[in-house]
Structure formats: structure tokens, C-alpha cells
Design a protein around this motif. Structure first.
Motif, PDB file in Angstrom:
ATOM      1  N   ASN A 273       0.826  -1.207   0.000  1.00 41.61           N
ATOM      2  CA  ASN A 273       0.000   0.000   0.000  1.00 41.61           C
ATOM      3  C   ASN A 273       0.859   1.256   0.000  1.00 41.61           C
ATOM      4  O   ASN A 273       1.824   1.346   0.758  1.00 41.61           O
ATOM      5  N   ILE A 274       0.512   2.207  -0.852  1.00 43.65           N
ATOM      6  CA  ILE A 274       1.109   3.538  -0.832  1.00 43.65           C
ATOM      7  C   ILE A 274       0.028   4.525  -0.413  1.00 43.65           C
ATOM      8  O   ILE A 274      -1.055   4.568  -1.018  1.00 43.65           O
ATOM      9  N   LEU A 275       0.317   5.309   0.613  1.00 43.88           N
ATOM     10  CA  LEU A 275      -0.598   6.359   1.048  1.00 43.88           C
ATOM     11  C   LEU A 275       0.157   7.681   1.002  1.00 43.88           C
ATOM     12  O   LEU A 275       1.239   7.799   1.586  1.00 43.88           O
ATOM     13  N   VAL A 276      -0.375   8.638   0.287  1.00 47.47           N
ATOM     14  CA  VAL A 276       0.227   9.963   0.193  1.00 47.47           C
ATOM     15  C   VAL A 276      -0.706  10.946   0.883  1.00 47.47           C
ATOM     16  O   VAL A 276      -1.874  11.077   0.497  1.00 47.47           O
ATOM     17  N   LEU A 277      -0.200  11.618   1.909  1.00 47.67           N
ATOM     18  CA  LEU A 277      -0.989  12.584   2.667  1.00 47.67           C
ATOM     19  C   LEU A 277      -0.438  13.977   2.391  1.00 47.67           C
ATOM     20  O   LEU A 277       0.716  14.266   2.716  1.00 47.67           O
ATOM     21  N   LYS A 278      -1.251  14.830   1.805  1.00 50.10           N
ATOM     22  CA  LYS A 278      -0.836  16.200   1.542  1.00 50.10           C
ATOM     23  C   LYS A 278      -1.295  17.079   2.702  1.00 50.10           C
ATOM     24  O   LYS A 278      -2.450  16.982   3.139  1.00 50.10           O
ATOM     25  N   THR A 279      -0.387  17.916   3.194  1.00 50.80           N
ATOM     26  CA  THR A 279      -0.724  18.737   4.351  1.00 50.80           C
ATOM     27  C   THR A 279       0.094  20.020   4.339  1.00 50.80           C
ATOM     28  O   THR A 279       1.016  20.188   3.529  1.00 50.80           O
ATOM     29  N   ASP A 280      -0.258  20.922   5.265  1.00 49.88           N
ATOM     30  CA  ASP A 280       0.447  22.195   5.363  1.00 49.88           C
ATOM     31  C   ASP A 280       1.738  22.023   6.153  1.00 49.88           C
ATOM     32  O   ASP A 280       1.734  21.481   7.262  1.00 49.88           O
ATOM     33  N   TYR A 281       2.809  22.461   5.572  1.00 48.59           N
ATOM     34  CA  TYR A 281       4.097  22.562   6.248  1.00 48.59           C
ATOM     35  C   TYR A 281       4.382  24.040   6.478  1.00 48.59           C
ATOM     36  O   TYR A 281       4.138  24.875   5.608  1.00 48.59           O
ATOM     37  N   SER A 282       4.919  24.348   7.636  1.00 56.67           N
ATOM     38  CA  SER A 282       5.396  25.700   7.904  1.00 56.67           C
ATOM     39  C   SER A 282       6.630  25.564   8.785  1.00 56.67           C
ATOM     40  O   SER A 282       7.093  24.449   9.047  1.00 56.67           O
ATOM     41  N   PHE A 283       7.173  26.677   9.241  1.00 54.64           N
ATOM     42  CA  PHE A 283       8.324  26.633  10.126  1.00 54.64           C
ATOM     43  C   PHE A 283       7.879  26.814  11.573  1.00 54.64           C
ATOM     44  O   PHE A 283       6.922  27.544  11.866  1.00 54.64           O
ATOM     45  N   MET A 284       8.580  26.132  12.467  1.00 53.54           N
ATOM     46  CA  MET A 284       8.424  26.432  13.882  1.00 53.54           C
ATOM     47  C   MET A 284       8.895  27.872  14.116  1.00 53.54           C
ATOM     48  O   MET A 284       9.478  28.503  13.224  1.00 53.54           O
ATOM     49  N   ASP A 285       8.679  28.387  15.311  1.00 52.37           N
ATOM     50  CA  ASP A 285       9.011  29.793  15.541  1.00 52.37           C
ATOM     51  C   ASP A 285      10.505  30.079  15.512  1.00 52.37           C
ATOM     52  O   ASP A 285      10.921  31.234  15.501  1.00 52.37           O
ATOM     53  N   ASP A 286      11.332  29.016  15.452  1.00 52.78           N
ATOM     54  CA  ASP A 286      12.769  29.250  15.300  1.00 52.78           C
ATOM     55  C   ASP A 286      13.160  29.442  13.835  1.00 52.78           C
ATOM     56  O   ASP A 286      14.312  29.718  13.515  1.00 52.78           O
ATOM     57  N   GLY A 287      12.184  29.272  12.916  1.00 51.39           N
ATOM     58  CA  GLY A 287      12.445  29.459  11.501  1.00 51.39           C
ATOM     59  C   GLY A 287      13.242  28.345  10.855  1.00 51.39           C
ATOM     60  O   GLY A 287      13.697  28.488   9.712  1.00 51.39           O
ATOM     61  N   TYR A 288      13.403  27.213  11.543  1.00 55.69           N
ATOM     62  CA  TYR A 288      14.243  26.134  11.026  1.00 55.69           C
ATOM     63  C   TYR A 288      13.487  24.815  10.920  1.00 55.69           C
ATOM     64  O   TYR A 288      13.348  24.263   9.829  1.00 55.69           O
ATOM     65  N   TYR A 289      13.009  24.287  12.035  1.00 48.70           N
ATOM     66  CA  TYR A 289      12.344  22.987  12.030  1.00 48.70           C
ATOM     67  C   TYR A 289      10.982  23.061  11.351  1.00 48.70           C
ATOM     68  O   TYR A 289      10.282  24.072  11.424  1.00 48.70           O
ATOM     69  N   SER A 290      10.581  21.957  10.706  1.00 43.97           N
ATOM     70  CA  SER A 290       9.287  21.887  10.034  1.00 43.97           C
ATOM     71  C   SER A 290       8.171  21.699  11.050  1.00 43.97           C
ATOM     72  O   SER A 290       8.291  20.894  11.989  1.00 43.97           O
ATOM     73  N   ASP A 291       7.090  22.424  10.846  1.00 48.58           N
ATOM     74  CA  ASP A 291       5.859  22.238  11.613  1.00 48.58           C
ATOM     75  C   ASP A 291       4.876  21.535  10.683  1.00 48.58           C
ATOM     76  O   ASP A 291       4.347  22.136   9.746  1.00 48.58           O
ATOM     77  N   VAL A 292       4.673  20.250  10.891  1.00 49.46           N
ATOM     78  CA  VAL A 292       3.863  19.422  10.001  1.00 49.46           C
ATOM     79  C   VAL A 292       2.476  19.248  10.614  1.00 49.46           C
ATOM     80  O   VAL A 292       2.335  18.676  11.696  1.00 49.46           O
ATOM     81  N   LYS A 293       1.458  19.733   9.925  1.00 51.01           N
ATOM     82  CA  LYS A 293       0.091  19.632  10.435  1.00 51.01           C
ATOM     83  C   LYS A 293      -0.447  18.217  10.199  1.00 51.01           C
ATOM     84  O   LYS A 293      -0.429  17.722   9.065  1.00 51.01           O
ATOM     85  N   LEU A 294      -0.926  17.591  11.262  1.00 54.09           N
ATOM     86  CA  LEU A 294      -1.486  16.243  11.143  1.00 54.09           C
ATOM     87  C   LEU A 294      -2.937  16.231  11.606  1.00 54.09           C
ATOM     88  O   LEU A 294      -3.354  15.359  12.367  1.00 54.09           O
ATOM     89  N   ASP A 295      -3.711  17.220  11.135  1.00 52.53           N
ATOM     90  CA  ASP A 295      -5.121  17.244  11.511  1.00 52.53           C
ATOM     91  C   ASP A 295      -5.990  16.568  10.452  1.00 52.53           C
ATOM     92  O   ASP A 295      -6.676  15.597  10.729  1.00 52.53           O
ATOM     93  N   SER A 296      -5.961  17.048   9.204  1.00 52.98           N
ATOM     94  CA  SER A 296      -6.746  16.431   8.137  1.00 52.98           C
ATOM     95  C   SER A 296      -6.272  16.977   6.799  1.00 52.98           C
ATOM     96  O   SER A 296      -5.540  17.967   6.736  1.00 52.98           O
ATOM     97  N   GLY A 297      -6.697  16.317   5.722  1.00 50.73           N
ATOM     98  CA  GLY A 297      -6.309  16.781   4.403  1.00 50.73           C
ATOM     99  C   GLY A 297      -6.717  15.792   3.324  1.00 50.73           C
ATOM    100  O   GLY A 297      -7.480  14.861   3.563  1.00 50.73           O
ATOM    101  N   SER A 298      -6.179  16.008   2.141  1.00 54.68           N
ATOM    102  CA  SER A 298      -6.445  15.135   1.002  1.00 54.68           C
ATOM    103  C   SER A 298      -5.197  14.325   0.683  1.00 54.68           C
ATOM    104  O   SER A 298      -4.136  14.539   1.287  1.00 54.68           O
ATOM    105  N   GLY A 299      -5.323  13.419  -0.275  1.00 50.91           N
ATOM    106  CA  GLY A 299      -4.165  12.606  -0.638  1.00 50.91           C
ATOM    107  C   GLY A 299      -4.523  11.557  -1.657  1.00 50.91           C
ATOM    108  O   GLY A 299      -5.516  11.687  -2.396  1.00 50.91           O
TER     109      GLY A 299
END
Length: 352
Positions: A273-299
Motif C-alpha cells: 500500500n502507498i498512502l500519500v498525505l498532503k498537508t500544510d508545512y510551515s516553520f516552527m518559531d525558530d524558523g528552522y524545524y518543520s511544523d507538520v500539520k497532522l489534523d486532516s487533508g487530502s491525498g
């Protein structure tokens, strides 16, 4: 001629005697028809792996899985112990590079695993969604804040939390390759199981937990488009490619332009099985680490050489991922392993 005449005469006398005695002449016995062998009735397996739907000899449904954060930068390849994972999650950590979370339901599948790397919040949330034992080697200050806030009893190869005897450094794990120090931390699976079972970290699921996923022997989605090759872009640095093998009914995984293998035995990683989840990525407040939203989305979901659009949802730290077809029905996966790609909404997925 005389001998033949004598034999014929003797035969006639025998027939005459049989007739006089009132007994019928002997006749050949009929050949008995062979008794057909009954086909054995197949018995369903007593147990199945809750993460794959595959038959197992033991009941694993009440057992916490082990989840391990794996290094996936090109300079650290090959990974080790990845071929026996039931589920692999891949997501961007920072700077376009990805890391993976390997999920193992059966402790007996654990061998040498690594290289183990530092955690990010999304990997912790994925592990908690499986009610899993969370194994990592350090982490961002954000994930340490979350671990403390939630009171997670994790296994940390950098701080040494619950890590006694489990981790070791192996700078020469692949002959002819020189690894930077941060790419050398490995976990010994047998020791991990022994020590964490003794300490009570490994063991039964938390009260009320059950992994809610349905499987079918043939998970090919109805009405799907052709997907013999699926290419998933995570960033300008990282793309993962899946090539369908119709004979074996699995996708072979490639990255960095070559086969994605397990360095323990050079086995190429495959998935049903391949599952592709598309979601919003942004930066944490340090401007470096990824903030990956895991609430809901399409894929997308691909299986059996076909692909369909899906939606997904998770929510809180301890919620598990749930997948739905476009008409809102729960998705059924094919029996076998799963590879879950969590990509920014700005990145592309192609299937052909």
C-alpha cells in the motif's frame, strides 16, 4: 496342435461340470472405483497482524508496536532493519531532508536498526497514534517539550532515557563507507526487546486502544487510474519512487536514483500500500524545524497498480490516522505493508 486341442477339451469339461453342479462359471471381479480424496477445508488464521492484516502464529493485537526514527539523508544510506517494518512513514524534517518512522508490530522482527536519528513532533504524534514505544536519538527542543508535557516514557539514545544496553556506534557498518558520527548510532533489536520488556515499557496496549484498519486480500481500489509507477516529491532535495511488480503484487521502493534497501541483507524495500498525505508545512518559531500539520487533508491511495484520491484525518496527539475514499467511506487496504508519504501541499504526485 495336440496340446491346444487338449487345453480346449479341458476347458469344455470344466464348463460342463459347472453347469451340472448348478454353479455359474467364474467371472472376473469388477475393479473397485477409487474413493475420491476430500479437499481439506482451509481454516482461517487464528491471528492477524493488526498493522498489515497478514496471518500470524501469535496474537499481536494487544502488543504495543515499536516505532523508531530513522535517518534518511543520502550520506547515511543504507538504513538497516527497515525491510521488516510493517509501516514506514516519511516526512520532511527540515531543509528539505526527510526522516522516517518505522513501525514494527512483532518484536521478533527486530534486528539491527538504524541509523537512529533525532525526533520531530510529527514522528512522536505518529508513534502515539499507534500507542507505540517511541525510540529516537535526541530531538528538537519542541519535541522534548511535548514529551515532558505528555509524560511519554520514551527511549532516547542521546539522553540515555531507558536506553541502557540498546544503542551502539558503528562507523564501519558498510565496508568502504566512512560515516559522520551523527550517522552511526544503531539499536540492537534483541536487546531492546529484552530490556524494555523487563522494564515494562514494552507490553500490552494502553487500556481501550485498538488499531482500526480493515484489510482485503486484494486491495486494488475500484475505479482507480493506472499507477504502475508512482513518484512522490517531498522537496527539491528528496523524491521517492514506487514501481509496481504485477507478479508479486507489491511496489518496489527507490530513492536517490537507486533501490531503497536494507543494509542488513541488501533486500530492496517493498510495500503493498502507498498512502500519500498532503498537508500544510510551515516553520516552527525558530524558523528552522518543520511544523507538520497532522489534523486532516487530502491525498492518494495506490495498491495493485491503481490509484485513487482519498481524504485523511488524525487530530490530537494520541489519535490514529484514518483514511477515507472520496465518498467518505473508510478505506480498505490490501493485506501487506504500507508506506505513508506526508508531503507539503505544494509538492507533486505523479502516477503512470
Amino acid at each position: 496342435m495336440k496340446r491346444l486341442a487338449c487345453l480346449l477339451a479341458a476347458g469344455a469339461m470344466l464348463l460342463s461340470l459347472a453347469a451340472c453342479s448348478g454353479q455359474p462359471a467364474p467371472s472376473p471381479s469388477p475393479t473397485a472405483e477409487p474413493t475420491p480424496t476430500a479437499e481439506p477445508t482451509p481454516t482461517p488464521p487464528l491471528y492477524t497482524n493488526p498493522l498489515t492484516g497478514e496471518a500470524t502464529d501469535t496474537d499481536l493485537s494487544g502488543q504495543k508496536p515499536v516505532t523508531v526514527v530513522l535517518n534518511n539523508i543520502r550520506a547515511a544510506m543504507p538504513q538497516q532493519g527497515n525491510s521488516t517494518a510493517d509501516i514506514i512513514y516519511e516526512a520532511v524534517a527540515e531543509g528539505g531532508i526527510t526522516r522516517m518512522l518505522a513501525v514494527y508490530q512483532d518484536p521478533n522482527d527486530l534486528t539491527t536498526i538504524g541509523s537512529v536519528r533525532s525526533a520531530r513532533d510529527c514522528f512522536l504524534d505518529l508513534a502515539l497514534g499507534h500507542d507505540g514505544v517511541f525510540v529516537h536519538a535526541g530531538g528538537s527542543h519542541y519535541v522534548y517539550d511535548t514529551l515532558a508535557q505528555l509524560g511519554v516514557n520514551d527511549v532516547d539514545g542521546v539522553k540515555g532515557t531507558n536506553a541502557s544496553g540498546i544503542f551502539f556506534r558503528d562507523p564501519d557498518r558498510t565496508p568502504g563507507v566512512s560515516y559522520a558520527w551523527e550517522h552511526t548510532l544503531m539499536a540492537d533489536g534483541a536487546t531492546l526487546v529484552k530490556n524494555l520488556t523487563a522494564s515494562g515499557i514494552m507490553g500490552p496496549h494502553s487500556d481501550g486502544y485498538q488499531y482500526e484498519m480493515d484489510f482485503a486480500a486484494d486491495g486494488t481500489p475500484a475505479g482507480g487510474e493506472n499507477a504502475n509507477t508512482v513518484t512522490v516529491s517531498f522537496s527539491g532535495y528528496k523524491t521517492t519512487t514506487f514501481r509496481y511488480d504485477a507478479a508479486k503484487k507489491v511496489y518496489w521502493v527507490e530513492q536517490y536514483g537507486e533501490a531503497f534497501v536494507d543494509g542488513n541483507d541488501n533486500t530492496q524495500i517493498s510495500t503493498t500500500n502507498i498512502l500519500v498525505l498532503k498537508t500544510d508545512y510551515s516553520f516552527m518559531d525558530d524558523g528552522y524545524y518543520s511544523d507538520v500539520k497532522l489534523d486532516s487533508g487530502s491525498g492518494y491511495f495506490a495498491c495493485g497498480g491503481k490509484i485513487i484520491p482519498i481524504t485523511w484525518e488524525k487530530g490530537g496527539h494520541y489519535d490514529q490516522l484514518r483514511y477515507y475514499t472520496s465518498d467518505g467511506k473508510p478505506l480498505t487496504l490490501g493485506v501487506g505493508k504500507s508506506f505513508v508519504c506526508i508531503i507539503p501541499t505544494t509538492q507533486s504526485v505523479t502516477a503512470e
